[in-house]
Write an enzyme that holds these catalytic residues in place. Sequence first.
Site, PDB file in Angstrom:
ATOM      1  N   LYS A 139       0.664  -1.342   0.094  1.00 32.36           N
ATOM      2  CA  LYS A 139      -0.085  -0.153   0.007  1.00 32.36           C
ATOM      3  C   LYS A 139       0.846   1.229  -0.145  1.00 32.36           C
ATOM      4  CE  LYS A 139      -3.989  -2.287   2.161  1.00 32.36           C
ATOM      5  NZ  LYS A 139      -5.092  -2.270   3.371  1.00 32.36           N
ATOM      6  N   TYR A 157     -12.345  -2.085  -4.003  1.00 31.81           N
ATOM      7  CA  TYR A 157     -12.855  -2.124  -2.621  1.00 31.81           C
ATOM      8  C   TYR A 157     -14.553  -1.867  -2.391  1.00 31.81           C
ATOM      9  CZ  TYR A 157      -8.366  -2.085  -0.203  1.00 31.81           C
ATOM     10  OH  TYR A 157      -7.153  -2.330   0.433  1.00 31.81           O
ATOM     11  N   ASN A 203      -1.816   0.374   6.562  1.00 35.02           N
ATOM     12  CA  ASN A 203      -1.508  -0.856   7.211  1.00 35.02           C
ATOM     13  C   ASN A 203      -0.662  -1.834   6.401  1.00 35.02           C
ATOM     14  OD1 ASN A 203      -3.526  -1.885   5.716  1.00 35.02           O
ATOM     15  ND2 ASN A 203      -4.657  -2.878   7.536  1.00 35.02           N
ATOM     16  N   HIS A 231      -2.237  -5.521   1.400  1.00 33.08           N
ATOM     17  CA  HIS A 231      -3.627  -6.094   1.472  1.00 33.08           C
ATOM     18  C   HIS A 231      -3.204  -7.614   1.187  1.00 33.08           C
ATOM     19  CE1 HIS A 231      -7.421  -7.255  -0.110  1.00 33.08           C
ATOM     20  NE2 HIS A 231      -6.887  -7.755  -1.197  1.00 33.08           N
ATOM     21  N   GLU A 252      -9.713 -11.110  -7.345  1.00 34.07           N
ATOM     22  CA  GLU A 252      -8.919  -9.959  -7.297  1.00 34.07           C
ATOM     23  C   GLU A 252      -7.775 -10.207  -8.148  1.00 34.07           C
ATOM     24  OE1 GLU A 252      -9.767  -9.119  -2.385  1.00 34.07           O
ATOM     25  OE2 GLU A 252      -8.011  -9.634  -3.068  1.00 34.07           O
TER      26      GLU A 252
HETATM   27  P1  ADP Z   1      -7.916  -6.640   5.836  1.00 36.71           P
HETATM   28  O1  ADP Z   1      -6.992  -5.479   4.914  1.00 36.71           O
HETATM   29  O2  ADP Z   1      -7.211  -7.067   7.162  1.00 36.71           O
HETATM   30  O3  ADP Z   1      -8.671  -7.700   4.890  1.00 36.71           O
HETATM   31  P2  ADP Z   1     -10.758  -5.313   5.796  1.00 36.71           P
HETATM   32  O4  ADP Z   1     -10.771  -6.160   4.614  1.00 36.71           O
HETATM   33  O5  ADP Z   1     -11.441  -5.342   7.054  1.00 36.71           O
HETATM   34  O6  ADP Z   1      -8.924  -5.719   6.400  1.00 36.71           O
HETATM   35  O7  ADP Z   1     -10.573  -3.762   5.561  1.00 36.71           O
HETATM   36  C1  ADP Z   1      -9.933  -3.265   4.156  1.00 36.71           C
HETATM   37  C2  ADP Z   1      -8.866  -2.130   4.523  1.00 36.71           C
HETATM   38  O8  ADP Z   1      -9.817  -1.199   4.804  1.00 36.71           O
HETATM   39  C3  ADP Z   1      -7.962  -2.467   5.716  1.00 36.71           C
HETATM   40  O9  ADP Z   1      -6.767  -3.359   5.316  1.00 36.71           O
HETATM   41  C4  ADP Z   1      -7.623  -1.104   6.121  1.00 36.71           C
HETATM   42  O10 ADP Z   1      -6.728  -0.392   5.199  1.00 36.71           O
HETATM   43  C5  ADP Z   1      -8.967  -0.601   5.937  1.00 36.71           C
HETATM   44  N1  ADP Z   1      -9.710  -0.424   7.001  1.00 36.71           N
HETATM   45  C6  ADP Z   1     -10.423  -1.622   7.890  1.00 36.71           C
HETATM   46  N2  ADP Z   1     -10.932  -1.309   8.955  1.00 36.71           N
HETATM   47  C7  ADP Z   1     -10.678  -0.014   9.100  1.00 36.71           C
HETATM   48  C8  ADP Z   1     -11.079   1.051  10.028  1.00 36.71           C
HETATM   49  N3  ADP Z   1     -12.011   0.650  11.248  1.00 36.71           N
HETATM   50  N4  ADP Z   1     -10.803   2.275  10.073  1.00 36.71           N
HETATM   51  C9  ADP Z   1      -9.993   2.704   9.107  1.00 36.71           C
HETATM   52  N5  ADP Z   1      -9.604   1.950   8.154  1.00 36.71           N
HETATM   53  C10 ADP Z   1     -10.050   0.531   8.097  1.00 36.71           C
HETATM   54 MG    MG Z   2     -10.096  -7.650   3.510  1.00 33.51          MG
END
Ligand code: ADP
Ligand code: MG
Length: 140
Positions: free
Chosen positions: A11, A51, A114, A117, A128
């Site tokens: 990212k 997304y 974070n 992905h 994807e």
């Molecule tokens: P993951 O990437 O671990 O699969 P999710 O699919 O739940 O997590 O969420 C997609 C992305 O959205 C996350 O990696 C993060 O960048 C963002 N995200 C998820 N939850 C939050 C939150 N509570 N606040 C802000 N950004 C979030």
């Molecule tokens: Mg996810």
Amino acid sequence: MAIERTLSIIKPDATRRNLTGRINAALEAAGLCIIAQKRLQLTRGQAEAFYAVHRERGFFHDLVNFMISGPVVVQVLEGEGAVARNREVMGATDPAKAAEGTIRKLFAESIEANSVHGSDSAENAATEIGFFFAAIEIVG
Ligand code: ADP
Ligand code: MG
């Protein structure tokens, strides 16, 4: 477990800090092979489409803005149980909850920024991977 493929994204928070190599070293050390890769600047439309599953979530707009804030590296990983293995090496979504030694524990800035992905199921991985790559670009 079977050999699988999964979609990985490095990212913008990570490309900005020049962490592409260190993140990919961690993925390779975990037994995952990078079998397709490209660096892209996503458009808003592309980030929203990727997304789309999260479009009703409160964080969607900020997430899209973050994902277009700089380059990303999209890649296909292959290996034994690659979907789960990648998620394990990535660590929990929230770096504060991520296990020691995981990519998100080591590098993530926040629950949003974070660093990586990873697809969450084999079915979503196929969708994807198809979003970013043509079959001819994947060399296993
Ligand atoms: P993951 O990437 O671990 O699969 P999710 O699919 O739940 O997590 O969420 C997609 C992305 O959205 C996350 O990696 C993060 O960048 C963002 N995200 C998820 N939850 C939050 C939150 N509570 N606040 C802000 N950004 C979030
Ligand atoms: Mg996810």
